[in-house]
Design a protein around this motif. Structure first.
Motif, mmCIF file in Angstrom:
data_model
loop_
_atom_site.group_PDB
_atom_site.id
_atom_site.type_symbol
_atom_site.label_atom_id
_atom_site.label_comp_id
_atom_site.label_asym_id
_atom_site.label_seq_id
_atom_site.Cartn_x
_atom_site.Cartn_y
_atom_site.Cartn_z
ATOM 1 N N ALA A 737 0.832 -1.210 0.000
ATOM 2 C CA ALA A 737 0.000 0.000 0.000
ATOM 3 C C ALA A 737 0.865 1.257 0.000
ATOM 4 O O ALA A 737 0.562 2.240 -0.680
ATOM 5 N N VAL A 738 1.959 1.231 0.754
ATOM 6 C CA VAL A 738 2.852 2.390 0.806
ATOM 7 C C VAL A 738 3.500 2.649 -0.549
ATOM 8 O O VAL A 738 3.603 3.784 -1.007
ATOM 9 N N ILE A 739 3.935 1.563 -1.212
ATOM 10 C CA ILE A 739 4.658 1.710 -2.467
ATOM 11 C C ILE A 739 3.709 2.033 -3.622
ATOM 12 O O ILE A 739 4.013 2.858 -4.484
ATOM 13 N N ALA A 740 2.521 1.381 -3.619
ATOM 14 C CA ALA A 740 1.614 1.507 -4.765
ATOM 15 C C ALA A 740 0.735 2.745 -4.701
ATOM 16 O O ALA A 740 0.159 3.138 -5.710
ATOM 17 N N SER A 741 0.595 3.362 -3.527
ATOM 18 C CA SER A 741 -0.326 4.486 -3.386
ATOM 19 C C SER A 741 0.421 5.742 -2.962
ATOM 20 O O SER A 741 1.425 5.684 -2.246
ATOM 21 N N ASP A 742 -0.079 6.872 -3.427
ATOM 22 C CA ASP A 742 0.490 8.152 -2.998
ATOM 23 C C ASP A 742 -0.179 8.680 -1.734
ATOM 24 O O ASP A 742 0.212 9.723 -1.215
ATOM 25 N N LEU A 792 12.938 3.012 -2.019
ATOM 26 C CA LEU A 792 11.513 2.769 -2.258
ATOM 27 C C LEU A 792 10.634 3.489 -1.241
ATOM 28 O O LEU A 792 9.529 3.929 -1.545
ATOM 29 N N LEU A 793 11.131 3.611 -0.015
ATOM 30 C CA LEU A 793 10.289 4.115 1.080
ATOM 31 C C LEU A 793 10.514 5.584 1.414
ATOM 32 O O LEU A 793 9.639 6.206 2.029
ATOM 33 N N LYS A 794 11.651 6.143 1.020
ATOM 34 C CA LYS A 794 12.047 7.431 1.577
ATOM 35 C C LYS A 794 11.066 8.560 1.266
ATOM 36 O O LYS A 794 10.935 9.509 2.052
ATOM 37 N N ASP A 795 10.399 8.528 0.107
ATOM 38 C CA ASP A 795 9.473 9.607 -0.245
ATOM 39 C C ASP A 795 8.016 9.232 0.004
ATOM 40 O O ASP A 795 7.109 9.956 -0.406
ATOM 41 N N LYS A 796 7.785 8.089 0.649
ATOM 42 C CA LYS A 796 6.427 7.620 0.868
ATOM 43 C C LYS A 796 5.888 8.133 2.206
ATOM 44 O O LYS A 796 6.636 8.496 3.106
ATOM 45 N N GLN A 797 4.558 8.133 2.294
ATOM 46 C CA GLN A 797 3.900 8.663 3.492
ATOM 47 C C GLN A 797 3.407 7.513 4.372
ATOM 48 O O GLN A 797 2.258 7.089 4.288
ATOM 49 N N LEU A 798 4.313 6.985 5.164
ATOM 50 C CA LEU A 798 3.982 5.938 6.124
ATOM 51 C C LEU A 798 4.100 6.518 7.518
ATOM 52 O O LEU A 798 5.110 7.109 7.883
ATOM 53 N N PHE A 799 3.035 6.348 8.317
ATOM 54 C CA PHE A 799 3.004 6.865 9.684
ATOM 55 C C PHE A 799 2.733 5.696 10.630
ATOM 56 O O PHE A 799 1.726 4.998 10.478
#
Length: 963
Positions: A737-742, A792-799
């Motif tokens: 979900a983190v990788i596939a979605s903005d 892959l994760l650095k610009d993603k919005q995971l909280f």
């Protein structure tokens, strides 16, 4: 002056809470003019929204009349208020008529209601602000973080109380929306309608995770990682040894856990699992430590936590090298000595206690300790060719004195009661001669008769000079025997002896005294012909030997348990021996415990140690540490590194870190290299609380009752003096979900810290062994994979929120905060549902879970995103031959099953059938409920070292890292 007064009036006016009497009157008057208008305001207002108390009373009565389908005109309303004795309070019939008369029309009643609601909201905000201010000014000085949480709760509570928008939708609007949706799906050409899970077969069955869906993923929390019933854990607070059975039953456990810095620390279990009966194996180490676990239970090795099924004889696993746990309980020293002497060389199976020992100093001290018990004395029993024995018996003079005092007191009591000896004999149904003997101090009544005697004479025992019956009665249980019985020592044969539970709770000096006297009897200290110094202890009780080993560990003393060869040993009574061999342990033993009566021999041991160079062939680190040191060193020379650190390079400059014959690094050498390399990880290993012990035996024990505990954060605990370990599919959903979605993705992890989750995600995404990620021991090929995972994760919005025991309201407020700052969320993950709570919930746990489940479904609808919640399963499935979960296995299943849109069960057959080669690395996701789709089973691959589930066939996502 007038200007000042005018300003004061204006200031006072500003402090009047916001309200609109005209709007309130218009709402009430409009309802009396047009009863049908009730439906326009009922979902917008409640009685507390009215500022004036009279208006709240009127609106409450209107609500009751409307619910009863009665008119709201002036007459009916006045009658209802009169019936409640409230008519005069609201201003009487005249005021009601005035309300109706001054409202020209009910056509604008929704606008009036909006004004009333708006003012009510403002007043609630003022009250909340006042409470926040009072809290900030409070002299108790509440923490700022607590005040912020309280402020947020108050404000969001106001938001929660506001009427929800929406309502019934007409057919024409519904049809238009349905046609638009069909057209949208047609244009998608079969593409995913929801958020992709990252699993091809699962997406085909569910069409992805749908917005506003509550998805439950359930599985057994331990998945077979259990230890056998009867295994004991040490309570770091009290020093007590408690079985895991007791901890699971009372659902409360203080224990020791191994932190990331390899130090032991107190912790508390957060979950308790009864896993029924499973195949169990006994693991025995070179030190003689033993623990019984399932094959899937992990042990800490040089390559990280590994399940027992992957370990074999010769593998080195981590065990505590010290357990600095001591109790706070005290016993008189004479009682501690008696316990030690009786356990070692005592006999407690005859009428009188016996102590057999050849050392006159020990016999003298035992006699002295016994004399501290009232009325007891030791008598020497000698027999030709046999070791001298002391028999504990009554002291005749003390017995005679006590009886004389009783006789005199009895005569006085009879005189005061004006009763003859003959009358007393008749009342007690004994002979007159017996009563005469009592009165003359020649005998004592039996204990039961003595109790009846006190009842007949109506006197307490103390009035008959009998503070303790045993002191005056020859055949009564002696005080020492009662003491030994209370500690479970009496009546045991030598192979059955154990250390009493109370000894484990003693404070340190008394525990040292106990061990000192124990070794005084069956211990020895000497220097062997080869110059090897040793201290040992022998016993025919295997369990006693293991308990002595545990108590020594509390002082930081490493001891080895072995079966002692003895030509005359009987098959059912094999002697066991405990040995202390390493220098550090021998020095601690000599300095903190010692051996009474053998001081000179222990002094020889200390002198022998003083002339030897410090080294240890046993206390080394795993060979994997050598590889780590080489990786950290890189191409730099040892000479240059040592010189830079201001240290002298070891003689020869060969650190034995390469080649087939590489030796394990000692702790001392590892500490030196850590300082040279300035490496904290190596320093932590060198100064750790761990000893790396070799497995020497793995024995199957058949199916046994097993239990498990969950320790938040560290996920391990110490049981039987061995370190043992205890969310994966759900986190794989999060990764995709983190990788596939903005959109932002939120994870509420109430069991595992955020940092640990992130390390696990990097391991999964990078296909890097999880142990190497957690310890930092990455190999050359791991670094590019780690870099790719980070990119892959650095610009993603995971909280990730790892706050424990969140309530639904707290969770909702934190999601809203993310929505305000980052936009609508794409997925909410909760690990796990049973760890949530509702403060102040007064009903039972099932009712609380029902409310939590309902709230999560409401949360999914409110934020328009899938909410995935992990849930536990009942342990009842462990009793079935087929362990695949079904709907009824959901813990507190009723409400969860009703509220969820999708319920899926994670099942790995290899956990229950580890010997079956066909199920290794396979997993099943069993969809037990899908509100808008089919049910069935999705088969997947499980890669344990990456903690990752994948499609059985390779897909394009797996090519990210060239696999």
């Amino acid at each position: 002056m007038s200007e000042i007064l005018e300003q004061d009036k204006e200031t006072a006016a500003l402090k009047v809470p916001p309200h609109s009497l005209e709007a309130e009157q218009s709402v009430l008057g409009g309802l009396m003019l047009d009863n049908q208008a009730w439906d326009n305001v009922a979902d917008r207002l409640v009685a507390d929204d009215f500022y004036r108390y009279e208006h709240r009373l009127i609106f409450n009565v209107m609500a009751e009349l409307a619910e009863a389908a009665r008119p709201l005109d002036v007459v009916t309303l006045s009658e209802a208020l009169e019936g409640r004795d409230q008519l005069d309070t609201v201003g009487g019939l005249a005021y009601l008529a005035e309300l109706a008369r001054n409202t020209p029309s009910a056509s604008n009643i929704r606008a009036y209601a909006d004004i009333v609601r708006e003012r009510a909201t403002l007043r609630k905000l003022i009250r909340a602000a006042s409470q926040i201010a009072d809290g900030a000014f409070s002299p108790q000085g509440r923490p700022a973080d607590e005040l912020v949480d309280e402020a947020e709760r108050l404000v969001f509570q106001i938001s929660e109380e506001r009427p929800k928008s929406g309502g019934p939708i007409g057919m024409s609007e519904l049809l238009a929306k349905a046609v638009d949706r069909i057209d949208e799906l047609f244009n998608m050409k079969g593409e995913m309608t929801g958020l992709s899970t990252g699993f091809r077969d699962l997406d085909e069955m569910t069409s992805g995770l749908q917005p506003s869906d509550l998805v439950i993923i359930a599985g057994r929390p331990s998945m077979g990682k259990c230890i056998m019933a009867g295994s004991r854990l040490v309570d770091p607070a009290s020093g007590a040894l408690v079985t895991i059975d007791e901890l699971v039953e009372r659902r409360e456990a203080d224990l020791l856990t191994l932190a990331d810095n390899f130090r032991l620390a107190p912790a508390r279990a957060s979950a308790f699992v009864d896993d029924g009966h499973k195949p169990v194996f006994r693991v025995r180490t070179a030190l003689g430590r033993e623990i019984c676990t399932t094959l899937t239970h992990p042990f800490l090795t040089g390559d990280g936590w590994q399940p027992l099924e992957r370990l074999g004889v010769g593998e080195r696993v981590a065990v505590p090298r010290r357990l600095p746990v001591f109790g706070s309980e005290r016993l008189p020293e004479h009682q501690v000595k008696v316990l030690a002497y009786m356990i070692a060389d005592g006999g407690a199976t005859q009428t009188n206690a016996l102590f057999t020992n050849a050392d006159p100093r020990l016999r003298a001290e035992f006699a002295e300790a016994v004399s501290a018990f009232p009325g007891l004395v030791c008598r020497l029993v000698k027999s030709a060719g046999r070791t001298p024995t002391l028999r504990v018996s009554r002291e005749p003079e003390a017995l005679a004195t006590a009886r004389q005092a009783f006789g005199e007191a009895l005569r006085g009591a009879l005189a005061r009661a004006r009763m003859t000896g003959e009358a007393l004999a008749g009342a007690l149904n004994v002979s007159k001669a017996a009563v005469s003997g009592w009165c003359q101090g020649r005998a004592m009544p039996a204990e039961a008769t003595f109790g009846r005697l006190c009842h007949v004479l109506e006197v307490p025992p103390a009035e008959l000079d009998v503070a303790d019956y045993a002191q005056a009665a020859k055949n009564a249980t002696s005080p020492m025997r009662r003491f030994l019985e209370s500690h479970g020592v009496w009546g045991l044969k030598a192979p059955e002896k154990r250390i009493p539970a109370g000894v484990f709770r003693l404070e340190k000096p008394l525990l040292a005294l106990f061990l000192n006297r124990l070794f005084a009897c069956d211990g020895s200290a000497f220097v062997q012909a080869n110059g090897q110094a040793r201290v040992s202890y022998a016993s025919s009780s295997r369990e006693l030997i293991r308990e002595v080993q545990h108590l020594l560990l509390r002082f930081g003393i490493l001891a080895k348990v072995r079966e002692k060869p003895h030509a005359q040993a009987s098959p059912d009574c094999l002697p066991w021996e405990l040995e202390i061999l390493d220098r550090s342990s021998l020095e601690v033993f000599a300095g903190e415990i010692g051996i009474f009566g053998k001081e000179s021999r222990l002094a020889d041991v200390v002198a022998c140690l003083a002339g030897k160079r410090r080294h240890s062939n046993r206390d080394g680190l795993p060979r994997s540490v050598n590889r780590y040191v080489k990786a950290v060193k890189g191409d730099r020379s040892w000479r240059r590194l040592f010189e830079a650190a201001g240290r002298r390079l070891p003689e020869g400059g060969n650190l034995h870190l390469s080649g087939v014959s590489e030796r394990c690094l000692s702790r001392a050498r590892a500490a030196e290299l850590a300082a040279v390399l300035q490496d904290d990880y190596l320093a932590n290993l060198a100064g750790s609380d761990l000893y790396w012990d070799e497995i020497v035996e793995i024995t199957p024990l058949g199916r046994q009752q097993v239990y498990d505990l969950t320790v938040e954060g560290t996920h391990n605990f110490v049981a039987e003096d061995v370190c043992v370990h205890n969310t994966t599919f759900a986190m794989n959903l999060v990764e995709h979900a983190v990788i596939a979605s903005d959109k932002p993705v939120m994870v509420f992890s109430m069991e595992m810290p955020a940092e640990s989750l992130m390390l696990r995600m990097l391991s999964s995404l990078g296909r890097i062994d999880q142990t190497r990620v957690r310890t930092g021991q990455l190999e050359d090929e791991d670094w590019p994979r780690l870099t790719s995972a980070v990119n892959l994760l650095k610009d993603k919005q995971l909280f990730i929120d790892d706050t424990a025991a969140l309530s639904p309201n707290e969770m909702r407020s934190r999601i809203r905060r993310v929505v305000r700052e980052h936009g609508n969320v794409g997925l909410v993950m909760i690990d796990y549902l049973q760890l949530m709570q509702i403060p102040g919930f007064s009903e039972n746990r099932t009712g609380e879970i029902s409310e939590i489940s309902r709230s999560l479904k409401g949360m999914a609808k409110e934020f328009g995103c899938p909410v995935v919640a992990l849930s536990q399963l009942n342990r009842s499935l462990e009793q079935r031959p087929n362990k695949r979960p079904v709907m009824s296995d959901l813990r507190e299943s009723g409400a969860i099953e009703q509220d969820a849109d999708v319920i899926a069960f994670v099942y790995r057959d290899e956990v229950y059938n580890p010997d079956n080669p066909d199920n290794q690395g396979l997993a099943e996701l069993i969809i037990g409920k899908q509100r808008n789709g089919p049910i069935g089973t999705v088969h997947m691959a499980f890669i344990g070292k990456y903690t990752r589930f994948e499609d059985l066939a390779p897909d394009s996502y797996g090519d990210t890292f060239g696999e």
